[in-house]
Write a protein that holds these residues in place. Structure first.
Motif, PDB file in Angstrom:
ATOM      1  N   GLY A 311     -28.793 -91.937 -13.252  1.00 21.14           N
ATOM      2  CA  GLY A 311     -27.564 -92.453 -13.843  1.00 21.14           C
ATOM      3  C   GLY A 311     -26.669 -91.404 -14.480  1.00 21.14           C
ATOM      4  O   GLY A 311     -25.557 -91.716 -14.908  1.00 21.14           O
ATOM      5  N   THR A 312     -27.121 -90.162 -14.541  1.00 20.89           N
ATOM      6  CA  THR A 312     -26.284 -89.097 -15.095  1.00 20.89           C
ATOM      7  C   THR A 312     -25.206 -88.713 -14.092  1.00 20.89           C
ATOM      8  O   THR A 312     -25.299 -89.025 -12.897  1.00 20.89           O
ATOM      9  CB  THR A 312     -27.130 -87.859 -15.447  1.00 20.89           C
ATOM     10  OG1 THR A 312     -27.844 -87.419 -14.272  1.00 20.89           O
ATOM     11  CG2 THR A 312     -28.114 -88.171 -16.548  1.00 20.89           C
ATOM     12  N   LYS A 313     -24.194 -88.027 -14.573  1.00 17.30           N
ATOM     13  CA  LYS A 313     -23.084 -87.630 -13.710  1.00 17.30           C
ATOM     14  C   LYS A 313     -23.524 -86.586 -12.673  1.00 17.30           C
ATOM     15  O   LYS A 313     -24.378 -85.752 -12.950  1.00 17.30           O
ATOM     16  CB  LYS A 313     -21.941 -87.055 -14.551  1.00 17.30           C
ATOM     17  CG  LYS A 313     -21.202 -88.068 -15.389  1.00 17.30           C
ATOM     18  CD  LYS A 313     -20.054 -87.390 -16.133  1.00 17.30           C
ATOM     19  CE  LYS A 313     -19.267 -88.373 -16.982  1.00 17.30           C
ATOM     20  NZ  LYS A 313     -18.152 -87.700 -17.698  1.00 17.30           N
ATOM     21  N   PHE A 314     -22.907 -86.642 -11.514  1.00 18.30           N
ATOM     22  CA  PHE A 314     -23.157 -85.659 -10.457  1.00 18.30           C
ATOM     23  C   PHE A 314     -22.602 -84.308 -10.897  1.00 18.30           C
ATOM     24  O   PHE A 314     -21.415 -84.169 -11.169  1.00 18.30           O
ATOM     25  CB  PHE A 314     -22.473 -86.115  -9.168  1.00 18.30           C
ATOM     26  CG  PHE A 314     -22.635 -85.177  -8.003  1.00 18.30           C
ATOM     27  CD1 PHE A 314     -23.810 -85.152  -7.277  1.00 18.30           C
ATOM     28  CD2 PHE A 314     -21.605 -84.319  -7.644  1.00 18.30           C
ATOM     29  CE1 PHE A 314     -23.956 -84.299  -6.185  1.00 18.30           C
ATOM     30  CE2 PHE A 314     -21.750 -83.458  -6.570  1.00 18.30           C
ATOM     31  CZ  PHE A 314     -22.919 -83.451  -5.839  1.00 18.30           C
ATOM     32  N   PHE A 315     -23.478 -83.294 -10.987  1.00 20.39           N
ATOM     33  CA  PHE A 315     -23.057 -82.005 -11.532  1.00 20.39           C
ATOM     34  C   PHE A 315     -22.879 -80.933 -10.460  1.00 20.39           C
ATOM     35  O   PHE A 315     -22.630 -79.773 -10.773  1.00 20.39           O
ATOM     36  CB  PHE A 315     -24.073 -81.508 -12.578  1.00 20.39           C
ATOM     37  CG  PHE A 315     -25.506 -81.494 -12.107  1.00 20.39           C
ATOM     38  CD1 PHE A 315     -25.969 -80.491 -11.266  1.00 20.39           C
ATOM     39  CD2 PHE A 315     -26.381 -82.486 -12.512  1.00 20.39           C
ATOM     40  CE1 PHE A 315     -27.284 -80.479 -10.840  1.00 20.39           C
ATOM     41  CE2 PHE A 315     -27.712 -82.480 -12.095  1.00 20.39           C
ATOM     42  CZ  PHE A 315     -28.162 -81.461 -11.252  1.00 20.39           C
ATOM     43  N   GLY A 316     -22.990 -81.314  -9.198  1.00 24.34           N
ATOM     44  CA  GLY A 316     -22.971 -80.324  -8.131  1.00 24.34           C
ATOM     45  C   GLY A 316     -21.578 -79.868  -7.711  1.00 24.34           C
ATOM     46  O   GLY A 316     -20.558 -80.450  -8.091  1.00 24.34           O
ATOM     47  N   SER A 317     -21.592 -78.809  -6.916  1.00 21.57           N
ATOM     48  CA  SER A 317     -20.392 -78.272  -6.289  1.00 21.57           C
ATOM     49  C   SER A 317     -20.800 -77.883  -4.865  1.00 21.57           C
ATOM     50  O   SER A 317     -21.116 -76.732  -4.595  1.00 21.57           O
ATOM     51  CB  SER A 317     -19.885 -77.049  -7.067  1.00 21.57           C
ATOM     52  OG  SER A 317     -18.771 -76.461  -6.435  1.00 21.57           O
ATOM     53  N   PRO A 318     -20.831 -78.850  -3.945  1.00 17.59           N
ATOM     54  CA  PRO A 318     -21.433 -78.613  -2.622  1.00 17.59           C
ATOM     55  C   PRO A 318     -20.722 -77.511  -1.835  1.00 17.59           C
ATOM     56  O   PRO A 318     -19.512 -77.589  -1.599  1.00 17.59           O
ATOM     57  CB  PRO A 318     -21.277 -79.961  -1.919  1.00 17.59           C
ATOM     58  CG  PRO A 318     -21.044 -80.953  -3.012  1.00 17.59           C
ATOM     59  CD  PRO A 318     -20.329 -80.214  -4.092  1.00 17.59           C
ATOM     60  N   THR A 319     -21.489 -76.514  -1.409  1.00 15.05           N
ATOM     61  CA  THR A 319     -20.886 -75.441  -0.602  1.00 15.05           C
ATOM     62  C   THR A 319     -20.340 -75.992   0.711  1.00 15.05           C
ATOM     63  O   THR A 319     -19.355 -75.468   1.243  1.00 15.05           O
ATOM     64  CB  THR A 319     -21.904 -74.319  -0.314  1.00 15.05           C
ATOM     65  OG1 THR A 319     -23.091 -74.889   0.243  1.00 15.05           O
ATOM     66  CG2 THR A 319     -22.260 -73.560  -1.581  1.00 15.05           C
ATOM     67  N   LYS A 320     -21.002 -77.044   1.236  1.00 12.21           N
ATOM     68  CA  LYS A 320     -20.533 -77.600   2.509  1.00 12.21           C
ATOM     69  C   LYS A 320     -19.100 -78.099   2.413  1.00 12.21           C
ATOM     70  O   LYS A 320     -18.346 -78.024   3.376  1.00 12.21           O
ATOM     71  CB  LYS A 320     -21.456 -78.715   3.002  1.00 12.21           C
ATOM     72  CG  LYS A 320     -21.437 -79.992   2.187  1.00 12.21           C
ATOM     73  CD  LYS A 320     -22.030 -81.181   2.951  1.00 12.21           C
ATOM     74  CE  LYS A 320     -23.468 -81.009   3.295  1.00 12.21           C
ATOM     75  NZ  LYS A 320     -24.362 -81.005   2.120  1.00 12.21           N
TER      76      LYS A 320
END
Length: 415
Positions: A311-320
């Motif tokens: 339930g936490t926020k999505f923290f990623g930065s997808p290289t794709k």
């Protein structure tokens, strides 16, 4: 300025994936502006210059849990480098058992730049692969509670405490660190990027289309490590929904799923269950340098990331995402945190609700039916990523932060 890049993550023989592209992109771009020494425990795919490989001692390579091996390798590096270090700063990609960069920077009183892409403490708590054996699960649980979590928490805290600059890939990750007590003044939000020269239409996609019999089809592609947050299971279900509700596109559209990972087997099961084996091609793992050819074979590219399970926020930065944009293709992507801020709906991509298989299918349908629209989106996406999100710009932001922190008047020019 002279820097030292430490690669201590205990993964070996990696030939593809976001971390491979990220590592090579950062190192190659640093070397355009400064003298950079690289010490690694393994060969690094895509790195263009000299790497000083210090292999882990044989006794720590096998039969020891992952994070303890990393910890012991950090000790090995410290012993080897403790007497002399000719660097103005140390840069290290964080991993849960690695602390050599923080220790050596503190010892030699030079700045430490920590690349912090995610919390390993969070991953240990949320990414569990359970066994069918009760005994195995019990042993794993006890190891995690008594050894793994306390160890990784200590190492993570140590790295964050002694880092002079913490490079995070998203605002969400910055917010998480501030809540954990990290000084906001030393956090640099710096999304991932792309090598704009490498990822561009190279006209090699035709060979891939010919190889897989795709020459007369609209090709929808996905590339990734089939991990927990990549949305591959949702994509598989969306593919089934797409064909069920778009019979007119049954012989016109095919899917090219590129990569490997923990959810690949389950993804294949969904496709097989719905009798779509002839519509979906699984290429398996593709070497990083060949990925561009596969992306170039596609007309539409999909980034169906989902919310974190806790339930936490999505923290990623997808290289794709940045690679897709550089390829000038139509993009269907989740309107999820940073992804939804970088892409503009109907301008540089088609944004959908995360995990919504109906919307994924609809986005694919819209772009498949409108070649002019996806071409226009592709051109705008490449122009945008070229202006703001190359690895060169990513590195220049770090160098500017280093110089700012050390009262230098010389700043690098960056958008």
């Amino acid at each position: 300025m002279r820097g030292l890049y430490l690669r201590t993550v205990f993964w070996f023989n990696l030939s593809a994936g976001g971390s491979v592209g990220h590592t090579a992109g950062v190192i190659n771009s640093f070397r355009k502006y400064i003298k950079l020494d690289v010490i690694s425990n393994d060969q690094l795919t895509g790195v263009k210059d000299v790497i000083n490989i210090i292999k882990p001692s044989h006794c720590i390579m096998y039969l020891i849990p992952f994070y303890i091996r990393e910890l012991l390798y950090s000790c090995q590096l410290i012993i080897k480098l403790r007497k002399s270090l000719k660097s103005d700063f140390i840069y290290q990609r964080y991993s849960g058992g690695s602390f050599a960069g923080a220790y050596l920077a503190k010892k030699f009183q030079i700045p430490f730049v920590l690349e912090f892409n995610s919390s390993d403490v969070w991953k240990i708590k949320n990414w569990n692969v359970k066994s069918k054996s009760f005994l195995v699960n019990t042993v794993k649980f006890l190891y995690k509670k008594i050894i793994q979590l306390p160890l990784v928490k200590f190492v993570e805290h140590y790295n964050l405490k002694y880092a002079d600059i913490i490079v995070v890939v998203s605002e969400v990750l910055k917010e998480d660190l501030i809540l954990a007590g990290v000084d906001s003044n030393k956090i640099l939000v710096n999304p991932n990027g792309v090598d704009i020269k490498q990822f561009s239409s190279n006209k090699q996609g035709g060979k891939i289309r010919l190889q897989y019999g795709l020459d007369c089809h609209i090709v929808v592609g996905f590339i990734g490590t089939f991990g927990q947050w990549h949305g591959v299971l949702e994509l598989a279900r969306a593919i089934s929904y797409f064909y069920k509700h778009n019979q007119n596109l049954l012989d016109k559209v095919k899917f090219l799923l590129i990569g490997d990972g923990v959810l690949l087997g389950e993804t294949k099961k969904i496709i097989a269950k719905d009798n779509l084996i002839d519509k979906v091609i699984f290429t398996g793992l593709v070497p990083q340098q060949e990925a561009v050819n596969y992306l170039d074979a596609c007309d539409i590219l999909v980034s169906p990331h989902i919310q974190n399970a806790d339930g936490t926020k999505f923290f990623g930065s997808p290289t794709k995402l940045f690679e897709y944009m550089a390829m000038e293709k139509g993009i269907v992507a989740s309107n999820l945190e940073q992804i939804g801020k970088i892409l503009c709906h109907n301008e540089t991509g088609y944004l959908i609700e995360p995990g919504n298989i109906v919307e994924i299918a609809e986005g694919i349908k819209v772009l498949a039916a409108d070649e002019l629209l996806r071409n226009k989106m592709g051109h705008k996406a490449r122009a945008f990523v070229s202006n703001y999100y190359t690895w060169d710009q990513h590195v220049l932001r770090i160098l500017n932060e280093l110089k700012y922190n050390h009262n230098s008047k010389t700043l690098y020019k960056v958008n």
